[in-house]
Write a protein that holds these residues in place. Sequence first.
Motif, PDB file in Angstrom:
ATOM      1  N   GLN A 103      -5.895   6.949  -5.395  1.00  0.00           N
ATOM      2  CA  GLN A 103      -4.518   6.536  -5.701  1.00  0.00           C
ATOM      3  C   GLN A 103      -3.839   7.548  -6.623  1.00  0.00           C
ATOM      4  O   GLN A 103      -2.651   7.847  -6.450  1.00  0.00           O
ATOM      5  CB  GLN A 103      -4.490   5.136  -6.323  1.00  0.00           C
ATOM      6  CG  GLN A 103      -5.030   4.037  -5.433  1.00  0.00           C
ATOM      7  CD  GLN A 103      -4.601   4.157  -3.986  1.00  0.00           C
ATOM      8  OE1 GLN A 103      -3.405   4.225  -3.684  1.00  0.00           O
ATOM      9  NE2 GLN A 103      -5.560   4.203  -3.078  1.00  0.00           N
ATOM     10  N   LEU A 112       0.066   0.503  -6.530  1.00  0.00           N
ATOM     11  CA  LEU A 112      -1.183  -0.061  -6.033  1.00  0.00           C
ATOM     12  C   LEU A 112      -2.297   0.086  -7.062  1.00  0.00           C
ATOM     13  O   LEU A 112      -3.096  -0.841  -7.267  1.00  0.00           O
ATOM     14  CB  LEU A 112      -1.577   0.599  -4.710  1.00  0.00           C
ATOM     15  CG  LEU A 112      -2.837   0.079  -4.038  1.00  0.00           C
ATOM     16  CD1 LEU A 112      -2.749  -1.411  -3.756  1.00  0.00           C
ATOM     17  CD2 LEU A 112      -3.107   0.851  -2.749  1.00  0.00           C
ATOM     18  N   GLN A 148       0.813  -1.218   0.000  1.00  0.00           N
ATOM     19  CA  GLN A 148       0.000   0.000   0.000  1.00  0.00           C
ATOM     20  C   GLN A 148       0.851   1.274   0.000  1.00  0.00           C
ATOM     21  O   GLN A 148       0.311   2.373  -0.010  1.00  0.00           O
ATOM     22  CB  GLN A 148      -0.913   0.013   1.239  1.00  0.00           C
ATOM     23  CG  GLN A 148      -1.778  -1.227   1.398  1.00  0.00           C
ATOM     24  CD  GLN A 148      -2.932  -1.301   0.438  1.00  0.00           C
ATOM     25  OE1 GLN A 148      -3.679  -0.355   0.296  1.00  0.00           O
ATOM     26  NE2 GLN A 148      -3.083  -2.428  -0.226  1.00  0.00           N
TER      27      GLN A 148
END
Length: 194
Positions: A136, A83, A77
């Motif tokens: 993200q 990710l 992570q």
Amino acid sequence: MPKIVDHDARRRHIADAVHRLIDAKGLDSVSLREVAAEAGISMGAVQYYFSTKDEMLLLALEHLNTRIRLRVAAADQSDPLALLRVAILELLPLDENRRSESRIGLAFLARSVVADEVAEPLRTGLPYVMAFYIDQIRAAQAAGQVAADLDAEKEASILFAFAQGMVHPALIGHYSPEAVVAAVDYHLDRLRAR
């Protein structure tokens, strides 16, 4: 002593049987009787958990999403762009497990255009996927990995649509797994800060 049954494990076992049937024969092949036979349990045991085929299908869809979500959650992570790559690749038919999941997912997608009870979880689940992609991209922007001037929401939509558009052509052999990964990497690389 009465037998202790793990009801969650039994539901997962039934959902796995539903997945195997959909993968092998299509969604229309799924019936309570067929699932009982595939799972190696009695029809009464299946009916204990599900009174209708649709209830069983919805659990199977939820189980499929959970399996994918857990694999993404198990990834490193610490690097948001890496990710995001993992999350995208988990939805693509790159190996036999993900090919099976993609066939199952496409069967549910096809049913969703004529069955609102299947469309609803797909509709309500998509914002979570998009939020994850957006988060993200924004985290990658904050880390200097992605160009700060890019619109994270637009880029997330493009990436999602691109990845979904690769599923069917990859399943029928138009794109090899290597070509799919290279295309994903190309699209992620264009986001990188220069």
